[in-house]
Scaffold this motif. Structure first.
Motif, PDB file in Angstrom:
ATOM      1  N   ALA A  45       2.251   0.107  16.330  1.00 33.38           N
ATOM      2  CA  ALA A  45       3.352   1.049  16.742  1.00 33.38           C
ATOM      3  C   ALA A  45       3.817   0.906  18.004  1.00 33.38           C
ATOM      4  O   ALA A  45       3.164   0.419  19.004  1.00 33.38           O
ATOM      5  CB  ALA A  45       2.693   2.489  16.528  1.00 33.38           C
ATOM      6  N   THR A  46       5.039   1.118  18.242  1.00 34.24           N
ATOM      7  CA  THR A  46       5.570   1.094  19.348  1.00 34.24           C
ATOM      8  C   THR A  46       6.376   2.314  19.861  1.00 34.24           C
ATOM      9  O   THR A  46       6.358   3.131  18.926  1.00 34.24           O
ATOM     10  CB  THR A  46       6.745   0.018  19.798  1.00 34.24           C
ATOM     11  N   ASP A  47       7.177   2.385  20.802  1.00 34.42           N
ATOM     12  CA  ASP A  47       7.913   3.557  21.248  1.00 34.42           C
ATOM     13  C   ASP A  47       8.934   4.014  19.981  1.00 34.42           C
ATOM     14  O   ASP A  47       9.422   5.000  19.865  1.00 34.42           O
ATOM     15  CB  ASP A  47       8.570   3.703  22.395  1.00 34.42           C
ATOM     16  N   ASP A  48       9.397   2.640  19.731  1.00 31.47           N
ATOM     17  CA  ASP A  48      10.716   2.785  18.636  1.00 31.47           C
ATOM     18  C   ASP A  48      10.268   2.577  17.133  1.00 31.47           C
ATOM     19  O   ASP A  48      11.163   2.601  16.414  1.00 31.47           O
ATOM     20  CB  ASP A  48      11.771   1.689  18.980  1.00 31.47           C
ATOM     21  N   TYR A  49       8.804   2.174  16.959  1.00 33.75           N
ATOM     22  CA  TYR A  49       8.448   1.831  15.560  1.00 33.75           C
ATOM     23  C   TYR A  49       7.175   2.527  15.332  1.00 33.75           C
ATOM     24  O   TYR A  49       6.130   2.470  16.042  1.00 33.75           O
ATOM     25  CB  TYR A  49       8.325   0.398  15.602  1.00 33.75           C
ATOM     26  N   THR A  50       7.332   3.308  14.143  1.00 34.64           N
ATOM     27  CA  THR A  50       5.990   3.907  13.693  1.00 34.64           C
ATOM     28  C   THR A  50       5.601   3.306  12.272  1.00 34.64           C
ATOM     29  O   THR A  50       6.615   3.312  11.116  1.00 34.64           O
ATOM     30  CB  THR A  50       6.078   5.314  13.416  1.00 34.64           C
ATOM     31  N   PRO A  51       4.708   2.509  12.012  1.00 29.86           N
ATOM     32  CA  PRO A  51       4.595   1.884  10.564  1.00 29.86           C
ATOM     33  C   PRO A  51       4.385   2.882   9.353  1.00 29.86           C
ATOM     34  O   PRO A  51       3.723   4.033   9.581  1.00 29.86           O
ATOM     35  CB  PRO A  51       3.258   1.022  10.796  1.00 29.86           C
ATOM     36  N   GLN A  52       5.212   2.818   8.508  1.00 27.55           N
ATOM     37  CA  GLN A  52       5.077   3.487   7.112  1.00 27.55           C
ATOM     38  C   GLN A  52       3.919   3.025   5.974  1.00 27.55           C
ATOM     39  O   GLN A  52       3.791   3.624   5.299  1.00 27.55           O
ATOM     40  CB  GLN A  52       6.531   3.362   6.337  1.00 27.55           C
ATOM     41  N   VAL A  53       3.537   1.911   6.211  1.00 27.71           N
ATOM     42  CA  VAL A  53       2.480   1.403   5.305  1.00 27.71           C
ATOM     43  C   VAL A  53       1.360   1.048   6.370  1.00 27.71           C
ATOM     44  O   VAL A  53       1.174   0.883   7.460  1.00 27.71           O
ATOM     45  CB  VAL A  53       2.976   0.003   4.715  1.00 27.71           C
ATOM     46  N   LYS A  54       0.184   1.005   5.306  1.00 26.60           N
ATOM     47  CA  LYS A  54      -0.948   0.726   6.050  1.00 26.60           C
ATOM     48  C   LYS A  54      -1.642  -0.571   5.231  1.00 26.60           C
ATOM     49  O   LYS A  54      -1.627  -1.010   4.179  1.00 26.60           O
ATOM     50  CB  LYS A  54      -1.779   1.752   6.158  1.00 26.60           C
ATOM     51  N   VAL A  55      -2.690  -0.985   5.941  1.00 28.26           N
ATOM     52  CA  VAL A  55      -3.619  -2.179   5.200  1.00 28.26           C
ATOM     53  C   VAL A  55      -4.147  -1.594   4.104  1.00 28.26           C
ATOM     54  O   VAL A  55      -4.703  -0.841   4.129  1.00 28.26           O
ATOM     55  CB  VAL A  55      -4.706  -2.764   6.269  1.00 28.26           C
ATOM     56  N   GLY A  56      -3.885  -2.526   2.883  1.00 27.14           N
ATOM     57  CA  GLY A  56      -4.490  -2.099   1.534  1.00 27.14           C
ATOM     58  C   GLY A  56      -3.443  -1.658   0.640  1.00 27.14           C
ATOM     59  O   GLY A  56      -3.548  -1.526  -0.682  1.00 27.14           O
ATOM     60  N   ASP A  57      -2.447  -1.140   1.186  1.00 28.76           N
ATOM     61  CA  ASP A  57      -1.455  -0.687   0.213  1.00 28.76           C
ATOM     62  C   ASP A  57      -0.743  -1.790  -0.434  1.00 28.76           C
ATOM     63  O   ASP A  57      -0.607  -2.937  -0.093  1.00 28.76           O
ATOM     64  CB  ASP A  57      -0.036  -0.132   1.050  1.00 28.76           C
ATOM     65  N   GLN A  58      -0.423  -1.433  -1.843  1.00 27.00           N
ATOM     66  CA  GLN A  58       0.423  -2.311  -2.696  1.00 27.00           C
ATOM     67  C   GLN A  58       1.771  -2.083  -2.441  1.00 27.00           C
ATOM     68  O   GLN A  58       2.248  -0.998  -2.767  1.00 27.00           O
ATOM     69  CB  GLN A  58       0.103  -2.217  -4.218  1.00 27.00           C
ATOM     70  N   VAL A  59       2.695  -3.180  -2.106  1.00 29.67           N
ATOM     71  CA  VAL A  59       4.170  -2.802  -1.750  1.00 29.67           C
ATOM     72  C   VAL A  59       4.889  -3.756  -2.788  1.00 29.67           C
ATOM     73  O   VAL A  59       4.457  -4.906  -3.252  1.00 29.67           O
ATOM     74  CB  VAL A  59       4.379  -3.075  -0.365  1.00 29.67           C
ATOM     75  N   ILE A  60       6.231  -3.349  -2.972  1.00 33.69           N
ATOM     76  CA  ILE A  60       7.234  -4.215  -3.540  1.00 33.69           C
ATOM     77  C   ILE A  60       7.974  -4.320  -2.610  1.00 33.69           C
ATOM     78  O   ILE A  60       8.445  -3.567  -1.718  1.00 33.69           O
ATOM     79  CB  ILE A  60       7.985  -3.241  -4.620  1.00 33.69           C
ATOM     80  N   PHE A  61       8.654  -5.776  -2.541  1.00 31.06           N
ATOM     81  CA  PHE A  61       9.314  -6.153  -1.602  1.00 31.06           C
ATOM     82  C   PHE A  61      10.689  -7.044  -2.003  1.00 31.06           C
ATOM     83  O   PHE A  61      10.647  -7.652  -2.963  1.00 31.06           O
ATOM     84  CB  PHE A  61       8.592  -7.034  -0.564  1.00 31.06           C
ATOM     85  N   GLU A  62      11.483  -7.274  -1.133  1.00 32.68           N
ATOM     86  CA  GLU A  62      12.790  -8.252  -1.484  1.00 32.68           C
ATOM     87  C   GLU A  62      12.402  -9.505  -1.284  1.00 32.68           C
ATOM     88  O   GLU A  62      11.874  -9.962  -0.399  1.00 32.68           O
ATOM     89  CB  GLU A  62      13.808  -7.957  -0.365  1.00 32.68           C
ATOM     90  N   LYS A  63      12.503 -10.363  -2.633  1.00 33.20           N
ATOM     91  CA  LYS A  63      12.070 -11.736  -2.634  1.00 33.20           C
ATOM     92  C   LYS A  63      12.571 -12.557  -1.817  1.00 33.20           C
ATOM     93  O   LYS A  63      11.746 -13.585  -1.702  1.00 33.20           O
ATOM     94  CB  LYS A  63      12.039 -11.998  -4.162  1.00 33.20           C
ATOM     95  N   TYR A  64      13.661 -12.437  -1.204  1.00 31.91           N
ATOM     96  CA  TYR A  64      14.384 -13.568  -0.513  1.00 31.91           C
ATOM     97  C   TYR A  64      14.268 -13.187   1.112  1.00 31.91           C
ATOM     98  O   TYR A  64      14.681 -13.949   1.791  1.00 31.91           O
ATOM     99  CB  TYR A  64      15.817 -13.782  -0.882  1.00 31.91           C
ATOM    100  N   ALA A  65      13.500 -12.137   1.456  1.00 30.53           N
ATOM    101  CA  ALA A  65      13.376 -11.717   2.826  1.00 30.53           C
ATOM    102  C   ALA A  65      12.101 -11.995   3.471  1.00 30.53           C
ATOM    103  O   ALA A  65      11.817 -11.535   4.479  1.00 30.53           O
ATOM    104  CB  ALA A  65      13.673 -10.146   3.018  1.00 30.53           C
TER     105      ALA A  65
END
Length: 89
Positions: A45-65
C-alpha cells in the motif's frame, strides 16, 4: 521471492489438460488460457493505493492485460490490480 510493484499483483494460474468428447487430450498450448487464478503476491500500500485483493484470493482477470513470467520453475502472471475484474468467493 517475487514482489510486485506499482499497484500490481502476481497470479498463479493452474492449467489443466482437457479431453474432448471423443477422449482426445488437449495440451494446454492448444486451448485458450484460463482467466482465473490465485493471488500469490500484492504490491505494498502507498498514500495513493490501497490493495483490494489479498494473497490467496481467487480472481478473474482481463486475459490480454498480463505479463507472463517463469520463476523458479513455476509460471506466473503479473497484472495491474485495475485489470482484475472480480474476486471469486
Amino acid at each position: 521471492m517475487l514482489k510486485p510493484l506499482n499497484e500490481r499483483v502476481i497470479i498463479q494460474v493452474q492449467e489443466e489438460e482437457e479431453k474432448t468428447a471423443s477422449g482426445i487430450v488437449l495440451p494446454s498450448a492448444a486451448k485458450e488460457k484460463p482467466q482465473v487464478g490465485q493471488v500469490v503476491a500484492v504490491a505494498d500500500a502507498t498514500d495513493d493505493y490501497t490493495p483490494q485483493v489479498k494473497v490467496g484470493d481467487q480472481v478473474i482477470f482481463e486475459k490480454y492485460a498480463v505479463s507472463e513470467i517463469r520463476y523458479e520453475g513455476e509460471d506466473y502472471l503479473i497484472i495491474k490490480e485495475k485489470d482484475l475484474t472480480a474476486v471469486v468467493e
